[in-house]
Design an enzyme around this catalytic site. Structure first.
Site, short mmCIF file in Angstrom:
data_model
loop_
_atom_site.label_atom_id
_atom_site.label_comp_id
_atom_site.label_asym_id
_atom_site.label_seq_id
_atom_site.Cartn_x
_atom_site.Cartn_y
_atom_site.Cartn_z
N ASP A 378 0.75 -1.18 0.00
CA ASP A 378 -0.14 -0.06 0.06
C ASP A 378 1.05 1.19 -0.06
OD1 ASP A 378 -2.24 1.64 0.29
OD2 ASP A 378 -2.33 1.44 2.24
N ASP A 570 -1.51 -1.24 6.05
CA ASP A 570 -1.64 -0.64 7.59
C ASP A 570 -3.23 -0.38 8.21
OD1 ASP A 570 -1.81 2.83 7.21
OD2 ASP A 570 -2.16 1.52 5.73
N ASP A 574 -7.48 -3.13 4.16
CA ASP A 574 -6.62 -3.98 3.52
C ASP A 574 -6.96 -5.61 3.84
OD1 ASP A 574 -5.48 -2.12 1.91
OD2 ASP A 574 -3.87 -1.55 3.66
#
Length: 676
Positions: A378, A570, A574
């Site tokens: 990411d 994080d 996700d």
């Protein structure tokens, strides 16, 4: 050294008899007088372990049975050499060697009996018991004592090696204080941390560890955060900021308001994860365990055949000679080097990672991460700080830049958006003389208000288009996020706002390339921004404007190419792609609890450079494990063949068993001293 006793798990890697914390403590406190772990122990055994192995037992005490046995053995060998024709014969000789045998042999005989009573007949303890008692039966007293003596020494070194390998993990268990000092009616009172309530005020002296998560009430305080991040650099916190259990107050007395229950603190979750880490077994460990269960009874059968089968084929057959060969064969065949050095290698890897602020949820993930071919990451919060800052201020010359910025700052103070925070951080204190009227937030566009009777509009360039305010450049040519400003129906200028690339992000990408690992960046941010960051870091493949399901599809595409994928994120958004990837890596840091819950590996300090470090630790661990497997099989195979052919004695057998085990253990703990 028996896997069924030292590691209390079944073939699927699930714990069977004791809690993970008990297991960690037992592994860190193994002694030659207490070979078994939790599964072999009832209440008496646990009490015995604490009596013999606790903090009071030093290394010298651990070696004491072996020292006593060695002294008696050397005296006996000297008497054999000088007095064998006079008084050192018969029952006196047998009893003396028996006395030398018992300090090191009795614990093994006891464990063998306990294993049999539990249905675990073919254990390592049984092999050693048969071999050494058999040696006594055929009159080979010195060799019988020597085999058990060296085996006992090997057990001690095993215990010391395990203790060292587990030290980094076990040290985490000591980071959580049992008691805290709370202020009740302005009086300091010490209570159990678990009994503290949300809202209590903790008084933290200099040098003390914080027992619960909370909000700092003091103006400022500096903390050592090594328990949470692996880094001991001082971290200065200001009033209102979050401080976490395990942090050490470095300077003045501070006050903290408790915001989280003891069992829900960040450190508690980390400890729970560490405690459960060794429950997840790597495929190599599970294979060796299953192999040992098949291998050991086969070896016993072969030893019986070595003893009896030659009777039908060899002239001048001597039972004692062939029994001796079978006993040598049994000593050689003990799978010590395999069943202890392999788990120890993984423990070492987990410990080395913990020392560097990387938490693996199981040794199976050490294996998986070693084979990663593509790290998908990411952008925001992973490779960037996730903190927006004003990069550039551009104003048309006929506007007072400072005056307009003060107006913008006052208007943005009405919003909690990260962009508003970035503007406030850039401009500074709000001018209280600015009077805002008719403040309006226009969803998807920005903010509008009346200042000094004139309209102030702050938002994206779509807001300029919506209200018919012209500008003479193409905003799409600018990579950063743009905040357009109009005053009195005229375009005044714009601010560029961007997330900061993390200090070690470039180092992380460079190291991943050196490891031969491809990198891909996926983000929900606009494509131009994602491409800009990716190009700056040297990441070739980057994709922006992605929803969570789009990220899942991109990872599926990579996996369809037979690539093993690690995803680094994080946040809880996700979770789907973390679950899909072969290894999910969370930038846990001091952030979302969801990352600790869903990921396979947690990087505690949010440093991207820990990603290649984690992969390297996995590779080194796997290399050490396979070195030990190869060494054990080669040496044992060679000496087994020599033993069956009568070309190896008990002394060679001792080397093949204990010697190889010690070499494997020393090799396994090397990872503790490696620099990553």
């Amino acid at each position: 050294m028996d896997s069924n006793h030292i590691h209390t798990y079944d073939d699927q890697g699930k714990m069977t008899c004791c809690s993970e914390e008990e297991k960690i403590n037992n592994l860190a406190n193994t002694s030659p007088t207490k070979i078994g772990g939790c599964c072999a122990a009832d209440e008496h055994n646990h009490e015995q372990e604490h009596n013999h192995v606790g903090a009071s037992m030093g290394v010298s005490k651990m070696f004491m049975p072996a020292i006593i046995s060695l002294i008696l053995l050397l005296v006996a060998i000297a008497c054999d050499y000088y007095f064998s024709q006079s008084w050192f014969t018969g029952w006196l000789r047998i009893l003396w060697y028996a006395a030398a045998y018992l300090p090191v042999g009795f614990p093994v005989l006891k464990e063998a009996l306990q294993s049999i009573l539990k249905g675990e007949i073919f254990s390592e303890f049984l092999l050693m018991s048969i071999a050494t008692v058999g040696a006594f039966a055929i009159g080979e007293y010195p060799e019988g004592v020597a085999v058990m003596l060296f085996y006992s020494v090997g057990e001690v070194f095993q215990g010391l090696a395990v203790k060292r390998a587990k030290a980094n993990i076990k040290s985490l268990l000591d980071q959580r204080p049992d008691e805290v000092t709370v202020l009740q009616n302005n009086e300091a009172k010490s209570i159990k941390a678990a009994k503290a309530n949300i809202g209590d005020i903790i008084q933290l002296k200099a040098g003390e560890k914080l027992g619960l998560d909370g909000e700092l009430l003091s103006e400022t305080a500096s903390f050592n955060t090594a328990a949470l991040t692996g880094e001991s650099m001082p971290d200065t916190k200001s009033k209102g900021e979050t401080v976490l259990a395990g942090m050490i107050n470095l300077n003045t007395v501070s006050q903290v308001k408790v915001t989280t229950n003891y069992k829900d603190s960040k450190l508690s979750k980390i400890l729970e994860m560490v405690q459960n880490a060794t429950a997840q077994k790597a495929p190599t460990e599970l294979f060796i365990r299953k192999f040992a269960k098949i291998y050991t009874p086969i070896v016993v059968l072969l030893a019986i055949l070595i003893t009896g089968l030659p009777y039908f084929f060899v002239e001048n057959y001597e039972f004692g000679q062939w029994l001796y060969r079978a006993l040598v064969f049994l000593v050689i065949s003990c799978p010590c080097a395999l069943v202890i050095s392999i788990p120890l290698g993984y423990f070492g890897g987990i410990g080395a990672a913990s020392k560097n602020g990387i938490l693996f949820k199981g040794s199976n993930f050490l294996d998986r991460i070693a084979n990663i071919q593509n790290v998908v990451m990411d952008k925001t919060g992973t490779m960037t700080e996730g903190v927006f800052q004003v990069q550039e201020v551009v104003f048309i010359s006929n506007f007072d830049k400072n005056k307009i910025l003060q107006m913008v700052n006052a208007l943005e103070s009405q919003s909690t958006h990260p962009v508003a925070t970035a503007i406030h951080d850039f401009v500074g204190k709000i001018d209280s003389n600015i009077e805002l009227k008719q403040v309006e937030e226009i969803a998807g566009y920005g903010l509008k208000a009346k200042v000094n009777g004139k309209e102030l509009l702050v938002g994206n360039f779509k807001s300029m288009d919506k209200f018919g305010i012209g500008y003479d450049f193409d905003p799409n040519t600018i990579v950063y996020t743009l905040i357009a400003i109009a005053y009195d129906k005229k375009f005044a200028g714009y601010l560029t706002i961007a997330d900061i690339i993390k200090e070690d992000a470039q180092l992380a990408v460079n190291k991943l390339k050196k490891l031969g690992v491809n990198t891909t960046m996926l983000s929900g941010d606009k494509s131009s921004v994602v491409k800009f960051v990716a190009d700056k870091l040297g990441i070739i493949n980057s994709f922006g404007d992605l929803l969570p399901e789009d990220k899942v599809n991109k990872v599926k595409e990579l996996k369809a190419l037979n690539q093993t994928v690690a995803f680094v994120g994080d946040g809880v958004n996700d979770a789907p792609v973390v679950a899909l990837s072969d290894v999910g890596i969370a930038m846990g840091g001091l952030g979302s609890d969801a990352t600790i819950e869903t990921a396979d590996v947690v990087i505690q300090d949010d440093m991207p450079s820990k990603i290649p470090m984690a992969i390297n630790i996995g590779k080194q661990t796997k290399r050490i494990v396979w070195q030990n497997i190869t060494m054990a099989f080669v040496v044992k195979g060679a000496v087994l063949a020599l033993g069956a052919g009568g070309l190896a004695t008990m002394w060679e057998a001792v080397f093949a068993d204990v010697g190889v085990a010690l070499l494997a253990i020393l090799n396994a703990v090397r990872i503790q001293n490696m620099k990553f």
